[in-house]
Scaffold this motif. Structure first.
Motif, mmCIF file in Angstrom:
data_model
loop_
_atom_site.group_PDB
_atom_site.id
_atom_site.type_symbol
_atom_site.label_atom_id
_atom_site.label_comp_id
_atom_site.label_asym_id
_atom_site.label_seq_id
_atom_site.Cartn_x
_atom_site.Cartn_y
_atom_site.Cartn_z
ATOM 1 N N PHE A 128 0.778 -1.206 -0.106
ATOM 2 C CA PHE A 128 -0.113 -0.064 -0.051
ATOM 3 C C PHE A 128 0.747 1.329 0.003
ATOM 4 N N VAL A 129 2.078 1.037 0.283
ATOM 5 C CA VAL A 129 3.041 2.285 0.005
ATOM 6 C C VAL A 129 3.037 2.642 -1.494
ATOM 7 N N LEU A 130 3.060 1.711 -2.248
ATOM 8 C CA LEU A 130 3.197 1.940 -3.716
ATOM 9 C C LEU A 130 1.666 2.147 -4.316
ATOM 10 N N TYR A 131 0.683 1.766 -3.655
ATOM 11 C CA TYR A 131 -0.744 2.061 -4.366
ATOM 12 C C TYR A 131 -1.176 2.654 -3.116
ATOM 13 N N ASP A 132 -0.648 3.868 -2.554
ATOM 14 C CA ASP A 132 -1.441 4.765 -1.435
ATOM 15 C C ASP A 132 -2.501 5.678 -2.066
ATOM 16 N N ARG A 133 -3.530 5.422 -1.630
ATOM 17 C CA ARG A 133 -4.878 6.426 -2.156
ATOM 18 C C ARG A 133 -4.731 7.493 -1.433
ATOM 19 N N LEU A 192 -2.410 9.739 -1.218
ATOM 20 C CA LEU A 192 -1.010 10.659 -1.552
ATOM 21 C C LEU A 192 -1.717 12.072 -2.141
ATOM 22 N N PRO A 193 -1.262 13.124 -1.940
ATOM 23 C CA PRO A 193 -1.647 14.254 -2.714
ATOM 24 C C PRO A 193 -2.024 14.045 -4.137
ATOM 25 N N ALA A 194 -3.047 14.763 -4.772
ATOM 26 C CA ALA A 194 -3.477 14.619 -5.931
ATOM 27 C C ALA A 194 -2.526 14.950 -6.932
ATOM 28 N N ALA A 195 -1.577 15.883 -6.683
ATOM 29 C CA ALA A 195 -0.621 16.361 -7.557
ATOM 30 C C ALA A 195 0.763 16.661 -6.794
#
Length: 203
Positions: free
Chosen positions: A114-119, A121-124
């Motif tokens: 889930f570090v790689l597929y973290d929802r 994270l900032p949008a940009a």
């Protein structure tokens, strides 16, 4: 100029490189469990038994620490996947090898996925860009494998290949998430479970 001892010394007699490794391991676990948005530097420091200022001394900022955690996770997974697909993807043996490589790589730290597929994270921004770059690299391996698998069966349609790639990546994500929620299932056991299920589906 700093002495060699100052450059390599850590805290409480722990060498700097070893302490940095401990902090990064704790960060991967914390970010994996809580996401970038929910993780705190204080919690990461507490996992290792050091102070938050020391964590900042090592990594500078939460963003820099997350970037380092992301590079570790993505690098390990990409190398494992590249090795698993190195012999080509013309048989069912390859997807099974890919799954085995993922489970083995994540064993002992499953939430790293889930570090790689973290929802959260900032949008940009740089972190989102870095995560997308790594995801695209892994997607590229999946796309190439899907195309090769179908070509071996005389199917050259690009849309078929794209559908298979999406089906495969969605399946992998579902399997990994299930495995994360079943800590009693070891990596070898999960790989064998997938082998049984895939074999049952295609035969």
């Amino acid at each position: 100029m700093a002495s060699a001892r100052t450059r390599t010394a850590g805290t409480k007699g722990v060498p700097r490189a070893e302490r940095e490794e401990q902090l990064l391991t704790a960060a991967v676990e914390e970010f994996g469990r809580r996401g970038y948005g929910g993780a705190s530097m204080a919690a990461i420091a507490e996992r290792v038994g050091v102070t938050k200022p020391l964590l900042y001394q090592y990594f500078g900022s939460k963003d820099a620490l997350y970037a380092a955690a992301l590079e570790r996770v993505a690098g390990s997974l990409t190398r494992a996947l590249a090795q698993a697909t190195a012999t080509g993807a013309t048989s069912l043996g390859t997807p099974l090898s890919v799954l085995r490589a993922i489970f083995t790589t994540l064993d002992g730290g499953r939430h790293a996925w889930f570090v790689l597929y973290d929802r959260t994270l900032p949008a940009a921004g740089p972190l989102r860009d870095a995560a997308e770059r790594h995801r695209q690299a892994i997607d590229g391996l999946a796309a190439a494998g899907s195309a090769e698998f179908l070509a071996a069966r005389g199917i050259e349609d690009a849309l078929d290949s794209d559908v298979l790639k999406h089906l495969w990546t969605g399946t992998v994500s579902t399997l990994v998430t299930w495995w994360i929620h079943h800590p009693e299932v070891s990596a070898p056991e999960m790989a064998e479970r997938c082998r049984r299920l895939i074999t049952a589906i295609v035969t």
